[in-house]
Design a protein around this motif. Sequence first.
Motif, PDB file in Angstrom:
ATOM      1  N   ARG A  37     -12.441   0.294   6.850  1.00 32.89           N
ATOM      2  CA  ARG A  37     -12.396   0.704   8.256  1.00 32.89           C
ATOM      3  C   ARG A  37     -11.033   0.416   8.886  1.00 32.89           C
ATOM      4  O   ARG A  37     -10.489   1.243   9.624  1.00 32.89           O
ATOM      5  CB  ARG A  37     -13.506   0.006   9.027  1.00 32.89           C
ATOM      6  N   ALA A  40      -8.473   2.892   7.760  1.00 38.70           N
ATOM      7  CA  ALA A  40      -8.756   4.208   8.334  1.00 38.70           C
ATOM      8  C   ALA A  40      -8.316   4.268   9.792  1.00 38.70           C
ATOM      9  O   ALA A  40      -7.747   5.272  10.240  1.00 38.70           O
ATOM     10  CB  ALA A  40     -10.243   4.517   8.213  1.00 38.70           C
ATOM     11  N   GLU A  41      -8.560   3.193  10.543  1.00 39.54           N
ATOM     12  CA  GLU A  41      -8.142   3.170  11.945  1.00 39.54           C
ATOM     13  C   GLU A  41      -6.626   3.203  12.065  1.00 39.54           C
ATOM     14  O   GLU A  41      -6.076   3.887  12.930  1.00 39.54           O
ATOM     15  CB  GLU A  41      -8.716   1.946  12.646  1.00 39.54           C
TER      16      GLU A  41
END
Length: 66
Positions: A37, A40-41
């Motif tokens: 995550r 990805a951010e």
Amino acid sequence: MSGAAMFALVLFVSVGGGLLLWAAVDSEKNGRQVMDRESAEKAARRDTDAAASRRANDRSRRSFDE
């Protein structure tokens, strides 16, 4: 063309089209990069920041051209 032949043609086209669509979607996931995550951010922010800076540069160039 008889009714049975028309039915077979429609069946073939609909099943074949569905399989082609499935194959196209399935091939897209093969090249996908899997990340956690946080990564990805960061990637999403990097893409957004780059696009925003390009727009800002375009606006500043237009103001100098006028």
